[in-house]
Design a protein around this motif. Structure first.
Motif, PDB file in Angstrom:
ATOM      1  N   MET A 190       1.873   4.269 -13.341  1.00 37.30           N
ATOM      2  CA  MET A 190       1.051   4.801 -12.268  1.00 37.30           C
ATOM      3  C   MET A 190       1.790   5.990 -11.644  1.00 37.30           C
ATOM      4  O   MET A 190       2.965   5.895 -11.342  1.00 37.30           O
ATOM      5  CB  MET A 190       0.814   3.691 -11.243  1.00 37.30           C
ATOM      6  CG  MET A 190      -0.042   4.108 -10.075  1.00 37.30           C
ATOM      7  SD  MET A 190      -0.517   2.706  -9.014  1.00 37.30           S
ATOM      8  CE  MET A 190      -2.117   2.356  -9.683  1.00 37.30           C
ATOM      9  N   THR A 191       1.069   7.069 -11.447  1.00 34.13           N
ATOM     10  CA  THR A 191       1.700   8.272 -10.911  1.00 34.13           C
ATOM     11  C   THR A 191       1.814   8.195  -9.392  1.00 34.13           C
ATOM     12  O   THR A 191       1.112   7.417  -8.732  1.00 34.13           O
ATOM     13  CB  THR A 191       0.897   9.537 -11.263  1.00 34.13           C
ATOM     14  OG1 THR A 191      -0.352   9.499 -10.552  1.00 34.13           O
ATOM     15  CG2 THR A 191       0.659   9.661 -12.758  1.00 34.13           C
ATOM     16  N   GLU A 192       2.687   9.034  -8.849  1.00 33.00           N
ATOM     17  CA  GLU A 192       2.845   9.090  -7.395  1.00 33.00           C
ATOM     18  C   GLU A 192       1.535   9.511  -6.726  1.00 33.00           C
ATOM     19  O   GLU A 192       1.184   9.011  -5.661  1.00 33.00           O
ATOM     20  CB  GLU A 192       3.974  10.049  -7.027  1.00 33.00           C
ATOM     21  CG  GLU A 192       4.318  10.009  -5.564  1.00 33.00           C
ATOM     22  CD  GLU A 192       5.540  10.833  -5.209  1.00 33.00           C
ATOM     23  OE1 GLU A 192       5.466  11.565  -4.221  1.00 33.00           O
ATOM     24  OE2 GLU A 192       6.554  10.727  -5.918  1.00 33.00           O
ATOM     25  N   ALA A 193       0.802  10.420  -7.362  1.00 34.05           N
ATOM     26  CA  ALA A 193      -0.476  10.871  -6.795  1.00 34.05           C
ATOM     27  C   ALA A 193      -1.476   9.718  -6.725  1.00 34.05           C
ATOM     28  O   ALA A 193      -2.207   9.580  -5.731  1.00 34.05           O
ATOM     29  CB  ALA A 193      -1.043  12.022  -7.623  1.00 34.05           C
ATOM     30  N   GLU A 194      -1.507   8.868  -7.751  1.00 37.17           N
ATOM     31  CA  GLU A 194      -2.407   7.713  -7.746  1.00 37.17           C
ATOM     32  C   GLU A 194      -2.014   6.725  -6.651  1.00 37.17           C
ATOM     33  O   GLU A 194      -2.879   6.169  -5.963  1.00 37.17           O
ATOM     34  CB  GLU A 194      -2.384   7.017  -9.107  1.00 37.17           C
ATOM     35  CG  GLU A 194      -3.012   7.837 -10.222  1.00 37.17           C
ATOM     36  CD  GLU A 194      -2.755   7.257 -11.602  1.00 37.17           C
ATOM     37  OE1 GLU A 194      -3.653   7.389 -12.456  1.00 37.17           O
ATOM     38  OE2 GLU A 194      -1.670   6.673 -11.827  1.00 37.17           O
ATOM     39  N   ILE A 195      -0.707   6.531  -6.499  1.00 35.89           N
ATOM     40  CA  ILE A 195      -0.223   5.640  -5.447  1.00 35.89           C
ATOM     41  C   ILE A 195      -0.572   6.201  -4.073  1.00 35.89           C
ATOM     42  O   ILE A 195      -1.069   5.483  -3.202  1.00 35.89           O
ATOM     43  CB  ILE A 195       1.293   5.404  -5.586  1.00 35.89           C
ATOM     44  CG1 ILE A 195       1.590   4.649  -6.894  1.00 35.89           C
ATOM     45  CG2 ILE A 195       1.850   4.657  -4.376  1.00 35.89           C
ATOM     46  CD1 ILE A 195       3.051   4.596  -7.267  1.00 35.89           C
ATOM     47  N   LEU A 196      -0.348   7.501  -3.882  1.00 35.92           N
ATOM     48  CA  LEU A 196      -0.684   8.145  -2.611  1.00 35.92           C
ATOM     49  C   LEU A 196      -2.172   7.992  -2.304  1.00 35.92           C
ATOM     50  O   LEU A 196      -2.550   7.683  -1.163  1.00 35.92           O
ATOM     51  CB  LEU A 196      -0.296   9.626  -2.635  1.00 35.92           C
ATOM     52  CG  LEU A 196      -0.676  10.436  -1.393  1.00 35.92           C
ATOM     53  CD1 LEU A 196      -0.025   9.874  -0.135  1.00 35.92           C
ATOM     54  CD2 LEU A 196      -0.316  11.898  -1.571  1.00 35.92           C
ATOM     55  N   ASN A 197      -3.023   8.180  -3.291  1.00 33.45           N
ATOM     56  CA  ASN A 197      -4.470   8.039  -3.077  1.00 33.45           C
ATOM     57  C   ASN A 197      -4.826   6.628  -2.627  1.00 33.45           C
ATOM     58  O   ASN A 197      -5.627   6.450  -1.706  1.00 33.45           O
ATOM     59  CB  ASN A 197      -5.244   8.406  -4.342  1.00 33.45           C
ATOM     60  CG  ASN A 197      -5.258   9.895  -4.604  1.00 33.45           C
ATOM     61  OD1 ASN A 197      -5.044  10.703  -3.711  1.00 33.45           O
ATOM     62  ND2 ASN A 197      -5.496  10.271  -5.848  1.00 33.45           N
ATOM     63  N   LYS A 198      -4.239   5.624  -3.286  1.00 34.16           N
ATOM     64  CA  LYS A 198      -4.542   4.236  -2.936  1.00 34.16           C
ATOM     65  C   LYS A 198      -3.994   3.888  -1.548  1.00 34.16           C
ATOM     66  O   LYS A 198      -4.683   3.244  -0.755  1.00 34.16           O
ATOM     67  CB  LYS A 198      -3.966   3.298  -4.002  1.00 34.16           C
ATOM     68  CG  LYS A 198      -4.327   1.858  -3.791  1.00 34.16           C
ATOM     69  CD  LYS A 198      -5.827   1.672  -3.892  1.00 34.16           C
ATOM     70  CE  LYS A 198      -6.191   0.219  -3.681  1.00 34.16           C
ATOM     71  NZ  LYS A 198      -7.638   0.045  -3.527  1.00 34.16           N
ATOM     72  N   VAL A 199      -2.768   4.323  -1.251  1.00 34.23           N
ATOM     73  CA  VAL A 199      -2.190   4.076   0.075  1.00 34.23           C
ATOM     74  C   VAL A 199      -3.041   4.765   1.143  1.00 34.23           C
ATOM     75  O   VAL A 199      -3.308   4.195   2.204  1.00 34.23           O
ATOM     76  CB  VAL A 199      -0.713   4.542   0.129  1.00 34.23           C
ATOM     77  CG1 VAL A 199      -0.194   4.587   1.552  1.00 34.23           C
ATOM     78  CG2 VAL A 199       0.162   3.627  -0.732  1.00 34.23           C
ATOM     79  N   THR A 200      -3.493   5.980   0.861  1.00 28.12           N
ATOM     80  CA  THR A 200      -4.366   6.699   1.797  1.00 28.12           C
ATOM     81  C   THR A 200      -5.646   5.919   2.045  1.00 28.12           C
ATOM     82  O   THR A 200      -6.078   5.773   3.196  1.00 28.12           O
ATOM     83  CB  THR A 200      -4.680   8.111   1.268  1.00 28.12           C
ATOM     84  OG1 THR A 200      -3.457   8.845   1.147  1.00 28.12           O
ATOM     85  CG2 THR A 200      -5.628   8.859   2.191  1.00 28.12           C
ATOM     86  N   GLU A 201      -6.257   5.394   0.986  1.00 27.00           N
ATOM     87  CA  GLU A 201      -7.476   4.585   1.132  1.00 27.00           C
ATOM     88  C   GLU A 201      -7.233   3.390   2.048  1.00 27.00           C
ATOM     89  O   GLU A 201      -8.056   3.082   2.915  1.00 27.00           O
ATOM     90  CB  GLU A 201      -7.940   4.064  -0.229  1.00 27.00           C
ATOM     91  CG  GLU A 201      -8.575   5.073  -1.129  1.00 27.00           C
ATOM     92  CD  GLU A 201      -8.921   4.466  -2.489  1.00 27.00           C
ATOM     93  OE1 GLU A 201      -9.082   3.226  -2.594  1.00 27.00           O
ATOM     94  OE2 GLU A 201      -9.009   5.235  -3.459  1.00 27.00           O
TER      95      GLU A 201
END
Length: 79
Positions: free
Chosen positions: A1-12
């Motif tokens: 999982m990329t950092e961008a994907e993690i950031l998107n999920k954390v943002t959600e």
């Protein structure tokens, strides 16, 4: 999982938890100062992050910003 994907999920998670707009959550956003999260709020966010990513996070006093949280999740997910 990329950092961008993690950031998107954390943002959600943060947008949902604190009834924010997507644009209000940035990597440099301070969880306590910018979002006004108290210790119970942070506990709930960390529990949800753990559930969504199927990881365990140590009690994390060093998590101050969204990026700090993303870094902790990335270290666990990609371990």
């Amino acid at each position: 999982m990329t950092e961008a994907e993690i950031l998107n999920k954390v943002t959600e998670i943060l947008v949902d938890q604190f009834d924010l707009e997507d644009g209000e959550v940035k990597p440099e956003t301070n969880l306590t100062e910018d979002i006004d999260a108290d210790s119970l709020d942070l506990f709930e966010v960390l529990n949800r992050v753990e559930d969504d990513f199927d990881i365990k996070l140590a009690v994390a006093e060093e998590i101050q910003t969204v990026q700090d949280l993303v870094n902790k999740v990335a270290a666990q997910v990609n371990a």
